[in-house]
Design a protein around this motif. Structure first.
Motif, short mmCIF file in Angstrom:
data_model
loop_
_atom_site.label_atom_id
_atom_site.label_comp_id
_atom_site.label_asym_id
_atom_site.label_seq_id
_atom_site.Cartn_x
_atom_site.Cartn_y
_atom_site.Cartn_z
N ILE A 162 0.68 -1.35 -0.13
CA ILE A 162 0.09 0.06 0.15
C ILE A 162 0.92 1.27 0.01
O ILE A 162 1.53 1.53 1.17
CB ILE A 162 -1.07 -0.04 1.30
N TRP A 163 0.86 1.85 -1.18
CA TRP A 163 1.96 3.09 -1.34
C TRP A 163 1.45 4.02 -0.23
O TRP A 163 0.22 4.43 0.13
CB TRP A 163 1.69 3.79 -2.63
N PRO A 164 2.30 4.71 0.45
CA PRO A 164 3.94 4.77 0.14
C PRO A 164 4.60 3.85 1.24
O PRO A 164 5.81 4.22 1.67
CB PRO A 164 4.04 6.17 0.57
N PHE A 165 4.07 2.71 1.68
CA PHE A 165 4.67 1.89 2.74
C PHE A 165 5.90 1.55 1.99
O PHE A 165 6.85 1.13 3.01
CB PHE A 165 3.85 1.00 2.87
N HIS A 166 6.23 1.46 0.92
CA HIS A 166 7.57 0.92 0.31
C HIS A 166 8.69 1.57 0.80
O HIS A 166 9.88 1.00 0.92
CB HIS A 166 7.55 0.70 -1.39
N TYR A 167 8.52 2.94 1.03
CA TYR A 167 9.59 3.59 1.74
C TYR A 167 10.07 3.11 3.18
O TYR A 167 11.21 3.11 3.09
CB TYR A 167 9.36 5.24 1.80
N LEU A 168 9.08 2.44 3.58
CA LEU A 168 9.25 2.25 5.00
C LEU A 168 10.16 0.66 4.88
O LEU A 168 10.91 0.43 5.53
CB LEU A 168 8.35 1.83 5.90
N VAL A 169 9.62 -0.06 3.94
CA VAL A 169 10.04 -1.37 3.61
C VAL A 169 11.60 -1.28 3.39
O VAL A 169 12.51 -2.12 3.54
CB VAL A 169 9.42 -2.14 2.45
N ARG A 170 11.97 -0.09 2.39
CA ARG A 170 13.37 -0.09 1.87
C ARG A 170 14.33 0.37 2.90
O ARG A 170 15.53 0.05 2.96
CB ARG A 170 13.02 1.33 1.01
N LEU A 171 13.78 0.62 4.23
CA LEU A 171 14.79 1.00 5.20
C LEU A 171 15.31 -0.51 5.82
O LEU A 171 16.26 -0.70 6.59
CB LEU A 171 13.77 1.60 6.56
N ASP A 172 14.49 -1.54 5.51
CA ASP A 172 14.76 -2.94 6.26
C ASP A 172 15.22 -3.71 5.33
O ASP A 172 16.15 -4.62 5.19
CB ASP A 172 13.61 -3.53 6.72
#
Length: 375
Positions: free
Chosen positions: A316-326
């Motif tokens: 669910i955009w923009p959750f990918h920015y948080l995923v990218r931290l991990d």
């Protein structure tokens, strides 16, 4: 106590900004619409942690998890666009626009409603097929064009998706896979409750093998039960082990390792050295590893291709920015050394909220080719 505070604070943040954007600001904090809207938001705030606890806590209530997961997804969308709306409102203020709070509220509400409706459709549809050509160094000509079909992160859970599962199997078989892979996060819940949705996977046809690895969600429940069940319907679990497949006189190693969360269960946890023990060092390796960040060890071992899931492409955009931290990669094919590539699937199903916004699901067809020498 810190976990309880976080459990209550996160929903508070998700509701507070949308409440301000949609209710408080456009009504100037007064009147019947303000009062009614505030009551609705307060009830929603109380409902979210309660339903998540009842759904994912000891009671494992399917009805509560559906309510809680859906509310979580909807509020993430509304929160995200409320944040964007707040920034846009500042721009409108600088431009001297009147009624900017009402304009922002109406825009956020309309965009959020449209994205939620579209996101539900995207999540529940049969995934599109994504075909990717992958050049593998050292792959023999007999294996040129080998079709590896990947599904992952099916997350069979409270919503009964038996028909969806059957249709996914039909699509997978229509791709004529040589090898079929499930890269983990098969289901959420016990084998007894979820196996009817999983059982259609036993009808997938792949002459060179069907291989399955654990994801982190298996270790939130009955990992060994799911390993045993997948074995019973004809899939080969790869628990820190490998198989060698042959075609046209050439060979390919298919290996798999446990998810890192497995270390909490005796006898589980990733062990790449054990997975490759006895494999021909001159034969290219395709490794199933649920999380993309496992690529560090994969690259160090000189493995040709790692296949992962886990990220859902952000779901669910923009959750990918948080995923990218991990995770080092959110989706797609990436190269990490001259010898090692990683394919990260956006996932076939969805976890929790039945929404996918700007992160469509996929059934992946990886077509392997020998890497051509540069002239």
């Amino acid at each position: 106590m810190p976990r309880l505070i976080m459990f209550l604070a996160i929903p508070a943040v998700l509701f507070l900004l949308p409440w301000w954007t949609l209710i408080a600001a456009p009504t100037d904090g007064a009147g019947p619409l303000f009062q009614l809207g505030s009551v609705v938001f307060l009830l929603g705030y109380l409902c979210l942690p309660a339903s998540m606890f009842l759904g994912h806590g000891p009671r494992q209530s399917d009805a509560a998890s559906i309510v809680g997961d859906t509310l979580l997804g909807v509020m993430w969308v509304v929160f995200s666009w409320s944040l964007i709306g707040t920034v846009a409102g500042l721009g409108l203020a600088l431009a001297g626009v009147d009624n900017r709070a009402a304009i922002v509220a109406a825009s956020v509400l309309a965009i959020s409603a449209a994205l939620v409706a579209w996101g539900i459709f995207e999540a529940r549809r049969v995934p599109r097929v994504r075909t990717v050509d992958v050049a593998i160094r050292g792959l023999g000509p007999g294996l040129d064009g080998l079709r590896v079909v990947v599904i992952t992160d099916t997350h069979f859970a409270a919503l009964d998706r038996l028909r969806w599962s059957e249709r996914v199997v039909d699509v997978v078989n229509a791709q004529h896979p040589d090898i079929a892979c499930h890269a983990g996060d098969l289901a959420d819940g016990s084998v007894a409750k979820r196996h009817p949705q999983v059982d259609p996977l036993g009808k997938i046809e792949a002459p060179l093998g069907r291989y399955y690895i654990t994801g982190n969600h298996e270790y939130f429940g009955d990992a060994q039960g799911w390993i045993d069940h997948m074995t019973s319907i004809g899939w080969q679990p790869l628990r820190n082990q490998h198989e060698t497949v042959s075609r046209g006189g050439d060979q390919l190693v298919i290996a798999g390792i446990d998810d890192p969360t497995g270390v909490g269960l005796p006898g589980h946890g990733p062990d790449l050295k054990t997975a490759l023990a006895g494999a021909d060092p001159h034969t290219p390796v395709v490794l199933l590893a649920h999380q993309p960040k496992q690529i560090a060890d994969t690259a160090a071992a000189g493995i040709a291709l790692q296949i992962s899931g886990h990220t859902h492409g952000g779901q669910i955009w923009p959750f990918h920015y948080l995923v990218r931290l991990d995770q080092p990669v959110v989706a797609g094919l990436s190269r990490h050394t001259d010898n090692t590539q990683l394919y990260t699937s956006r996932g076939t199903g969805f976890w929790g909220p039945q929404l996918r916004v700007f992160a469509p699901s996929e059934i992946t067809v990886l077509i392997l080719h020998p890497e051509r020498a540069e002239s």
